[in-house]
Design an enzyme around this catalytic site. Structure first.
Site, PDB file in Angstrom:
ATOM      1  N   HIS A  65      -7.402   9.927  -1.705  1.00 46.46           N
ATOM      2  CA  HIS A  65      -6.859   9.800  -0.345  1.00 46.46           C
ATOM      3  C   HIS A  65      -7.779  10.410   0.720  1.00 46.46           C
ATOM      4  CE1 HIS A  65      -2.634   9.198   1.573  1.00 46.46           C
ATOM      5  NE2 HIS A  65      -3.585   8.957   2.452  1.00 46.46           N
TER       6      HIS A  65
ATOM      7  N   ASP B 134       0.839  -1.194   0.000  1.00 49.96           N
ATOM      8  CA  ASP B 134       0.000   0.000   0.000  1.00 49.96           C
ATOM      9  C   ASP B 134       0.882   1.255   0.000  1.00 49.96           C
ATOM     10  OD1 ASP B 134      -2.929   1.046   0.643  1.00 49.96           O
ATOM     11  OD2 ASP B 134      -1.496   2.229   1.821  1.00 49.96           O
TER      12      ASP B 134
ATOM     13  N   TYR C 289       3.240  10.030   0.817  1.00 46.04           N
ATOM     14  CA  TYR C 289       4.231   9.424   1.725  1.00 46.04           C
ATOM     15  C   TYR C 289       5.658   9.786   1.304  1.00 46.04           C
ATOM     16  CZ  TYR C 289       0.173   6.489   2.993  1.00 46.04           C
ATOM     17  OH  TYR C 289      -1.072   6.031   3.363  1.00 46.04           O
TER      18      TYR C 289
END
Ligand code: A2P
Length: 307
Positions: free
Chosen positions: A111, A46, A51
């Site tokens: 997201h 994932d 990130y």
């Protein structure tokens, strides 16, 4: 013995355990992902552009797919809030594909259901502490994501951090139904009614922070893995608290994506299928719910997103 995959509403399957990669440091992430797939047996990774480690994960994928077929591994990434404008959706997806060194994603998630103004800063905040928003509806972004499926860039699309009302609204216009809602879930935040609603609407649910995200919690937040009830159940099964939490997540029908950069813990976290929690133990774990959110966007954006 519990099955190891969940069937999505478009007929594809997703492994019930995936490796989460949020907060993975750039210098450790390549090795961790490569180890997880090639040594520990993970078939689901994932990722997300926010990130800031997709290029490093891409190095692991490049090495991995020299020996393992791409279709053996389920890979998710996520569209960040500054790219909700339909003009930017494909661009961001293509950047993720380039960074991850892939031709397609198995799953692409919105997201958050909130559009920020496109900005080099991923969280543009105004002088009053609020994010600078863009007038783009979730519907506009969703339609652009549907185009990604039609163009073959992604096999499935879904959402993350969606509330019940956002899901219900999305279903009124989605030509391609979301296959997934990825939300924070663990015994201190079991969100049973949201999980039930998603399952009723044939939307699979992925639990992020399934271990109570010990490294990211606020200083006064409780440590989930230290909970005496969880520790007692773990001891009686000769398993770790983490393994109990992950088995609980799988047994209630969700997919879990624990994060670890430690090789022993990466292995430990996928070794959770040979364990049978009793109904009584499940009840005890379910009763731990205290609506404790460890990942609360209100702290970052000042917006009571979850109400
Ligand atoms: P580490 O990377 O040093 O293993 P979550 O997935 O809920 O966000 O939790 C991730 C955090 O939990 C990471 O800080 C990770 O640290 C730690 N962690 C992951 N697996 C385990 C485990 N099996 N036992 C204890 N801590 C773990």
């Amino acid at each position: 013995m519990i099955g190891k995959t969940v069937k999505l509403n478009n007929g594809l399957t997703i492994p019930k355990i995936g490796l989460g990669t949020w907060h993975f440091p750039k210098d450790l992430v390549t090795d961790a992902v490569y180890f997880a797939i090639t040594e520990a047996g993970y078939k689901h990774i994932d990722c997300a552009s926010i990130y800031h480690n997709e290029p490093e994960i891409g190095q692991a994928f490049e090495k991995t797919f020299k020996n393992i077929s791409r279709n053996q591994i389920f890979i998710t990434s996520k569209l960040w809030n500054t790219s909700h404008n339909p003009k930017n959706v494909q661009k961001e997806c293509e950047q993720t594909l380039k960074d991850l060194k892939l031709d397609y994603l198995d799953l692409y998630l919105m997201h958050w259901g909130i559009a920020f103004k496109p900005n080099r800063d991923f969280e543009p905040i105004d002088k009053n502490g609020y994010p600078i928003l863009e007038d783009i509806s979730i519907q506009q972004t969703w339609e652009a994501m549907e185009d990604l499926v039609k163009k073959g860039l992604v096999k499935s699309i879904g959402v993350a951090n969606f509330t019940a009302t956002q899901i219900i609204d999305l279903l009124t216009y989605a030509e391609i139904k979301p296959v997934m809602n990825q939300i924070e879930l663990h015994p201190y935040l079991s969100q049973q009614s949201l999980v039930d609603l998603c399952h009723y609407k044939e939307i699979a649910v992925t639990a992020y922070s399934p271990l109570g995200t010990p490294a990211n919690r606020a200083i006064n937040d409780p440590v989930l893995m230290d909970d005496p009830i969880i520790r007692k159940i773990a001891k009686s099964h000769k398993k770790s608290p983490a393994q109990i939490l992950l088995n609980w997540g799988i047994k209630r029908g969700t997919i879990v994506i624990p994060k670890s950069v430690n090789k022993n813990r990466i292995k430990e976290n996928i070794d959770v299928f040979n364990l049978e929690l009793s109904d009584k133990e499940m009840d005890k774990l379910n009763n731990l719910n205290r609506n404790q959110r460890f990942v609360d966007s209100e702290k970052w954006w000042n917006i009571p997103y979850f109400g």
